[in-house]
Design a protein around this motif. Sequence first.
Motif, PDB file in Angstrom:
ATOM      1  N   THR A  19     -16.425  84.207  16.687  1.00 29.67           N
ATOM      2  CA  THR A  19     -16.258  83.839  18.089  1.00 29.67           C
ATOM      3  C   THR A  19     -17.176  82.683  18.461  1.00 29.67           C
ATOM      4  O   THR A  19     -16.750  81.712  19.089  1.00 29.67           O
ATOM      5  CB  THR A  19     -16.530  85.047  19.005  1.00 29.67           C
ATOM      6  OG1 THR A  19     -15.576  86.072  18.722  1.00 29.67           O
ATOM      7  CG2 THR A  19     -16.432  84.662  20.471  1.00 29.67           C
ATOM      8  N   THR A  88     -17.058  86.825  27.896  1.00 30.03           N
ATOM      9  CA  THR A  88     -16.073  87.128  26.865  1.00 30.03           C
ATOM     10  C   THR A  88     -16.571  88.234  25.946  1.00 30.03           C
ATOM     11  O   THR A  88     -17.775  88.401  25.743  1.00 30.03           O
ATOM     12  CB  THR A  88     -15.734  85.880  26.026  1.00 30.03           C
ATOM     13  OG1 THR A  88     -14.644  86.172  25.146  1.00 30.03           O
ATOM     14  CG2 THR A  88     -16.922  85.413  25.201  1.00 30.03           C
ATOM     15  N   ASP A  89     -15.618  88.992  25.397  1.00 30.95           N
ATOM     16  CA  ASP A  89     -15.922  89.907  24.305  1.00 30.95           C
ATOM     17  C   ASP A  89     -16.237  89.090  23.049  1.00 30.95           C
ATOM     18  O   ASP A  89     -16.072  87.876  23.028  1.00 30.95           O
ATOM     19  CB  ASP A  89     -14.725  90.823  24.035  1.00 30.95           C
ATOM     20  CG  ASP A  89     -14.474  91.810  25.163  1.00 30.95           C
ATOM     21  OD1 ASP A  89     -15.417  92.064  25.929  1.00 30.95           O
ATOM     22  OD2 ASP A  89     -13.343  92.316  25.267  1.00 30.95           O
ATOM     23  N   VAL A  92     -12.785  86.969  20.042  1.00 34.27           N
ATOM     24  CA  VAL A  92     -11.818  85.972  20.501  1.00 34.27           C
ATOM     25  C   VAL A  92     -11.493  85.022  19.365  1.00 34.27           C
ATOM     26  O   VAL A  92     -12.390  84.502  18.694  1.00 34.27           O
ATOM     27  CB  VAL A  92     -12.365  85.176  21.701  1.00 34.27           C
ATOM     28  CG1 VAL A  92     -11.410  84.062  22.087  1.00 34.27           C
ATOM     29  CG2 VAL A  92     -12.600  86.102  22.877  1.00 34.27           C
ATOM     30  N   ASP A 122      -3.394  84.776  27.397  1.00 38.14           N
ATOM     31  CA  ASP A 122      -3.579  85.636  26.236  1.00 38.14           C
ATOM     32  C   ASP A 122      -2.347  86.531  26.151  1.00 38.14           C
ATOM     33  O   ASP A 122      -1.791  86.904  27.182  1.00 38.14           O
ATOM     34  CB  ASP A 122      -4.861  86.461  26.441  1.00 38.14           C
ATOM     35  CG  ASP A 122      -5.146  87.425  25.296  1.00 38.14           C
ATOM     36  OD1 ASP A 122      -4.380  88.404  25.136  1.00 38.14           O
ATOM     37  OD2 ASP A 122      -6.133  87.218  24.593  1.00 38.14           O
ATOM     38  N   HIS A 149     -11.382  88.108  27.718  1.00 39.60           N
ATOM     39  CA  HIS A 149     -11.530  87.074  26.707  1.00 39.60           C
ATOM     40  C   HIS A 149     -11.607  85.706  27.380  1.00 39.60           C
ATOM     41  O   HIS A 149     -10.614  85.225  27.934  1.00 39.60           O
ATOM     42  CB  HIS A 149     -10.350  87.097  25.730  1.00 39.60           C
ATOM     43  CG  HIS A 149      -9.986  88.475  25.289  1.00 39.60           C
ATOM     44  ND1 HIS A 149      -8.686  88.942  25.263  1.00 39.60           N
ATOM     45  CD2 HIS A 149     -10.763  89.512  24.883  1.00 39.60           C
ATOM     46  CE1 HIS A 149      -8.670  90.187  24.862  1.00 39.60           C
ATOM     47  NE2 HIS A 149      -9.922  90.563  24.624  1.00 39.60           N
ATOM     48  N   CYS A 193      -5.612  81.510  24.372  1.00 38.92           N
ATOM     49  CA  CYS A 193      -6.517  82.027  23.348  1.00 38.92           C
ATOM     50  C   CYS A 193      -5.878  83.303  22.814  1.00 38.92           C
ATOM     51  O   CYS A 193      -4.878  83.779  23.357  1.00 38.92           O
ATOM     52  CB  CYS A 193      -7.916  82.301  23.900  1.00 38.92           C
ATOM     53  SG  CYS A 193      -8.022  83.722  25.010  1.00 38.92           S
ATOM     54  N   HIS A 195      -6.703  87.320  20.989  1.00 43.39           N
ATOM     55  CA  HIS A 195      -7.637  88.422  20.779  1.00 43.39           C
ATOM     56  C   HIS A 195      -7.509  88.864  19.333  1.00 43.39           C
ATOM     57  O   HIS A 195      -6.416  89.203  18.878  1.00 43.39           O
ATOM     58  CB  HIS A 195      -7.249  89.559  21.736  1.00 43.39           C
ATOM     59  CG  HIS A 195      -8.076  90.781  21.598  1.00 43.39           C
ATOM     60  ND1 HIS A 195      -7.584  92.034  21.880  1.00 43.39           N
ATOM     61  CD2 HIS A 195      -9.360  90.966  21.214  1.00 43.39           C
ATOM     62  CE1 HIS A 195      -8.515  92.931  21.683  1.00 43.39           C
ATOM     63  NE2 HIS A 195      -9.605  92.317  21.277  1.00 43.39           N
TER      64      HIS A 195
END
Length: 231
Positions: A19, A88-89, A92, A122, A149, A193, A195
């Motif tokens: 990421t 964000t997590d 990504v 997403d 994300h 983007c 996931h």
Amino acid sequence: MTTDIVIATQNRRALLKSTVGCIVERTHSSYRLMVIDDGSDREDAAYVQALRERRWVAYVLRRERPAGIAANLRQLLGVAKTDPFVFTDDDVLCPDVAPDWLARLQEAMACRPQLGILALNDPQCALNNSRGDLTPDGDVVMCRNVPGHLVLIRRAVLEAITVPDGVHSPVKRLCIDARNAGWQVGYLRDTYCQHIGRYSIRWHAKDYQSDLEQVLPVDVKTLEPPEACRE
């Protein structure tokens, strides 16, 4: 304008590295990269600190014990200094995102004063909203909620809304509460983007590195980062 990008992570070192690598490679706007380490074990915590020492990231907030995503959201006001900022997590995948993705988010939010939360497009955006929840507005689609994300968030949203612990999908809950408080939530129609979770990687298995390398756009073992603070 510099924007803080805050990544929340816990014991997912390979995912975090991918990421960070993707963001560094695909972000051409001015930004400052930060990490919230939510109680990772010793090995993963050492890796996060190494990212700071090697200037992959500008700042690390370390928790000794996991507190969860809801607590991470509450912590953002103390970590991020810009308004708005990106949360964000750590999973990504953004090899095809436009290099000006951050500028596009900023421009779309700047001309919509009531837009409090704005994400990139997403696959989960469509899955998480029914057709009746989607309202096109130029380059933005207003919706009920977005996944966590690369989400641009106004400080005023988090100052007014507290997501309690124990909530399933805290980012979605934040979106719903923000809408109930009069804010708009949306995502960009033409900037995308992905996931990494959609690839069904074995998150907690120690041997998931080989699986991960099959779908990542960069070599996570050899990528050398430029400066994390790009002014």
